[in-house]
Design an enzyme around this catalytic site. Structure first.
Site, PDB file in Angstrom:
ATOM      1  N   ASN A 215       5.850   4.349 -10.138  1.00 33.18           N
ATOM      2  CA  ASN A 215       4.487   4.069 -10.617  1.00 33.18           C
ATOM      3  C   ASN A 215       3.878   5.380 -11.121  1.00 33.18           C
ATOM      4  OD1 ASN A 215       2.916   5.432  -8.415  1.00 33.18           O
ATOM      5  ND2 ASN A 215       4.121   4.010  -7.189  1.00 33.18           N
ATOM      6  N   ASP A 284       6.194  -0.534  -2.715  1.00 30.70           N
ATOM      7  CA  ASP A 284       6.347  -1.476  -1.601  1.00 30.70           C
ATOM      8  C   ASP A 284       7.738  -2.104  -1.567  1.00 30.70           C
ATOM      9  OD1 ASP A 284       3.800  -1.237  -0.449  1.00 30.70           O
ATOM     10  OD2 ASP A 284       2.936  -2.473  -2.034  1.00 30.70           O
ATOM     11  N   LYS A 294      26.792   4.008 -13.058  1.00 30.60           N
ATOM     12  CA  LYS A 294      25.727   3.724 -14.017  1.00 30.60           C
ATOM     13  C   LYS A 294      25.959   2.333 -14.617  1.00 30.60           C
ATOM     14  CE  LYS A 294      23.916   5.290 -18.404  1.00 30.60           C
ATOM     15  NZ  LYS A 294      24.210   6.062 -19.605  1.00 30.60           N
ATOM     16  N   PHE A 332      -5.585   4.811   2.423  1.00 27.21           N
ATOM     17  CA  PHE A 332      -6.240   4.474   1.166  1.00 27.21           C
ATOM     18  C   PHE A 332      -5.943   3.014   0.854  1.00 27.21           C
ATOM     19  CE2 PHE A 332      -8.141   7.976  -1.311  1.00 27.21           C
ATOM     20  CZ  PHE A 332      -8.075   8.947  -0.327  1.00 27.21           C
ATOM     21  N   LYS A 346      -6.830  -3.984   6.169  1.00 34.97           N
ATOM     22  CA  LYS A 346      -5.843  -2.897   6.292  1.00 34.97           C
ATOM     23  C   LYS A 346      -6.251  -1.911   7.392  1.00 34.97           C
ATOM     24  CE  LYS A 346      -4.308  -3.194   1.495  1.00 34.97           C
ATOM     25  NZ  LYS A 346      -4.341  -2.659   0.130  1.00 34.97           N
ATOM     26  N   LYS A 350      -3.438  -1.731  10.249  1.00 27.97           N
ATOM     27  CA  LYS A 350      -2.642  -0.498  10.294  1.00 27.97           C
ATOM     28  C   LYS A 350      -3.167   0.490  11.356  1.00 27.97           C
ATOM     29  CE  LYS A 350      -1.296  -1.021   5.419  1.00 27.97           C
ATOM     30  NZ  LYS A 350      -0.657  -0.390   4.238  1.00 27.97           N
TER      31      LYS A 350
HETATM   32  N1  CTP Z   1       1.236   2.729   2.196  1.00 25.72           N
HETATM   33  C1  CTP Z   1       2.310   3.274   2.871  1.00 25.72           C
HETATM   34  N2  CTP Z   1       3.527   2.718   2.746  1.00 25.72           N
HETATM   35  C2  CTP Z   1       3.720   1.632   1.968  1.00 25.72           C
HETATM   36  C3  CTP Z   1       2.624   1.069   1.272  1.00 25.72           C
HETATM   37  C4  CTP Z   1       1.409   1.644   1.414  1.00 25.72           C
HETATM   38  O1  CTP Z   1       2.123   4.294   3.565  1.00 25.72           O
HETATM   39  N3  CTP Z   1       4.940   1.109   1.863  1.00 25.72           N
HETATM   40  C5  CTP Z   1      -0.111   3.292   2.396  1.00 25.72           C
HETATM   41  C6  CTP Z   1      -0.728   3.929   1.163  1.00 25.72           C
HETATM   42  O2  CTP Z   1      -0.429   5.319   1.106  1.00 25.72           O
HETATM   43  C7  CTP Z   1      -2.199   3.669   1.387  1.00 25.72           C
HETATM   44  C8  CTP Z   1      -2.229   2.376   2.161  1.00 25.72           C
HETATM   45  O3  CTP Z   1      -0.943   2.221   2.738  1.00 25.72           O
HETATM   46  O4  CTP Z   1      -2.788   4.653   2.226  1.00 25.72           O
HETATM   47  C9  CTP Z   1      -2.575   1.138   1.380  1.00 25.72           C
HETATM   48  O5  CTP Z   1      -1.771   1.024   0.266  1.00 25.72           O
HETATM   49  P1  CTP Z   1      -1.985  -0.186  -0.756  1.00 25.72           P
HETATM   50  O6  CTP Z   1      -0.962  -0.076  -1.838  1.00 25.72           O
HETATM   51  O7  CTP Z   1      -3.427  -0.279  -1.142  1.00 25.72           O
HETATM   52  O8  CTP Z   1      -1.744  -1.449   0.127  1.00 25.72           O
HETATM   53  P2  CTP Z   1      -0.491  -2.119   0.745  1.00 25.72           P
HETATM   54  O9  CTP Z   1      -0.517  -1.850   2.216  1.00 25.72           O
HETATM   55  O10 CTP Z   1       0.755  -1.729   0.021  1.00 25.72           O
HETATM   56  O11 CTP Z   1      -0.839  -3.664   0.558  1.00 25.72           O
HETATM   57  P3  CTP Z   1      -1.027  -4.518  -0.801  1.00 25.72           P
HETATM   58  O12 CTP Z   1      -0.053  -3.963  -1.816  1.00 25.72           O
HETATM   59  O13 CTP Z   1      -0.716  -5.895  -0.365  1.00 25.72           O
HETATM   60  O14 CTP Z   1      -2.475  -4.364  -1.210  1.00 25.72           O
END
Ligand code: CTP
Length: 405
Positions: A215, A284, A294, A332, A346, A350
């Protein structure tokens, strides 16, 4: 100059530069400009030798005020030798010669700069630059050790080829690194003693040796948080996904690539930390790898191909599950809708002390922007909405808010 150090914490602060004779003396001009860009007022004293390398007029023309030289100039303020000690919050000697280090150790005061150093009881920083043989000489080693014992902040010289052609330690440290150290001396040290862990940047999830899923996160918000914590005295460790963010030289950086690598590093580090803040845009999901070879394009038919994804660990949730009562955890949340409910969800799920939520569709906020607009929720039920602010300012406020809950 990078704006990564532009914090309001220095508004109204004043730094005095002592410039010694060295080929590196011109770099003091760059440092003066960097400080001015951080809203720090700058004055300077050039030794007689420094003025052979750079003109005092260059400093004056750039708004450095005042610029002092010899002790007994006709129009000089008779108390100029006391002025920095009375008005400046830090005295930085950049570049510092072997001679000035020796004079500082013994309290010699035979020119304007050495008098000003002796009369300055506030923080002092030295960034030496000299020939490697002079730097390694037992007398210099001894002087440096004694100055450090007295609490003088030392920015070590780099190694490499120096102007005379010799190679070794003695090159002036990069100006950006020195600037960071001067700013640290101008900052409140209210996070001193805290060990802070930060994740930042994207993660890369490989699906063959040359391709990955990722990303556009640049790590900017996390870098601002790391810098702010370090400036305020914390011991900061950053676990960084692939990104080119500059961090102050005093911040420990561990580079990783995938979510699983970031997760392993954070799990290892967490027990020894007081605070963690996860800003990384962790992928995620990761593609189920096709193997070590490859993927060749002629192996793919006209209907394309299907990529399967599997779930990555949630690093933040893992830290939350292992959190001790004496530890604090910040997350975040990037949300496109139902910000309030998602952020609170969250926070609870968490096991966080605080969550910083940003709506992803606000102009000027989000990936790569210099600004952010956030809503902050804490474990005591508090909720605040902050206006669109520089990410550096958001970072400073996040640490203020954590201290207040
Ligand atoms: N985060 C993490 N590890 C992951 C996903 C997220 O540590 N695999 C942390 C991010 O660094 C951030 C927080 O979780 O502090 C929330 O990330 P976000 O992308 O907003 O949410 P998700 O928990 O991934 O949930 P969703 O995608 O369903 O909104």
């Amino acid at each position: 100059m990078d704006t990564g150090l532009l914090f309001n914490g220095y508004l109204g602060k004043r730094a005095h530069l002592g410039v010694c004779g060295s080929v590196a003396a011109y770099k003091a001009i760059e440092l003066a400009r960097g400080l001015q860009e951080c809203n720090v007022a700058v004055s300077a004293t050039l030794t007689r030798a420094a003025a052979r390398f750079v003109a005092p007029l260059t400093f004056t023309a750039l708004g450095v005020d005042p610029v002092w030289g010899d002790m007994f100039q006709d129009d000089a303020d008779p108390y100029a030798h006391l002025a920095p000690g009375r008005t400046c919050h830090v005295l930085a000697v950049v570049p510092a010669s072997a001679n000035v280090l020796a004079k500082m150790v013994h309290g010699l005061a035979d020119d304007m700069l050495s008098c000003q150093l002796l009369a300055h009881s506030g923080p002092v920083l030295v960034a030496p630059a000299m020939n490697p043989a002079m730097w390694e000489a037992p007398a210099t080693r001894d002087n440096v050790a004694r100055l450090r014992e007295r609490g003088v902040d030392l920015v070590f010289p780099d190694s490499g080829k120096v102007a005379c052609g010799d190679t070794g330690n003695g090159r002036l440290a990069p100006v950006g690194a020195i600037l960071g150290h001067v700013c640290r001396l101008l900052s409140p040290q209210d996070m001193a003693g805290l060990r802070v862990l930060l994740t930042l940047g994207p993660t890369r999830e490989k699906f063959d040796p040359v391709r990955f899923w990722s990303n556009p996160s640049t790590g900017r918000m996390g870098a601002s948080l790391a810098t702010a914590a370090w400036l305020r005295g914390a011991e900061v460790t950053v676990v960084a996904g692939p990104c080119s963010q500059d961090l102050p030289s005093g911040v420990r950086r561990i580079d990783v690539s995938s979510a699983r690598e970031m997760d392993a590093a954070c799990r290892d580090l967490w027990p020894a930390m007081d605070v963690a803040c996860c800003t990384a845009a962790v992928a995620d999901f990761r593609p189920v790898a096709f193997g070590d070879a490859k993927m060749k394009k002629d192996a793919v038919g006209p209907d394309g191909f299907v990529v399967h994804f599997e779930q990555n660990p949630d690093i933040l949730a893992g830290l939350g599950a292992a959190k001790r009562p004496d530890q604090r955890l910040i997350g975040f949340a990037a949300e496109s809708h139902d910000l309030d409910a998602n952020a609170r969800g969250k926070l609870e799920r968490k096991n966080l002390d605080m969550i910083v939520a940003n709506p992803v569709n606000v102009p000027g906020a989000g990936f790569a922007a210099g600004t952010n607009q956030v809503h902050v929720y804490d474990c005591r039920g508090g909720r605040e909405s902050w206006p669109l602010l520089a990410k550096t300012e958001v970072a400073w406020r996040i640490w203020d808010h954590l201290a207040a809950i």
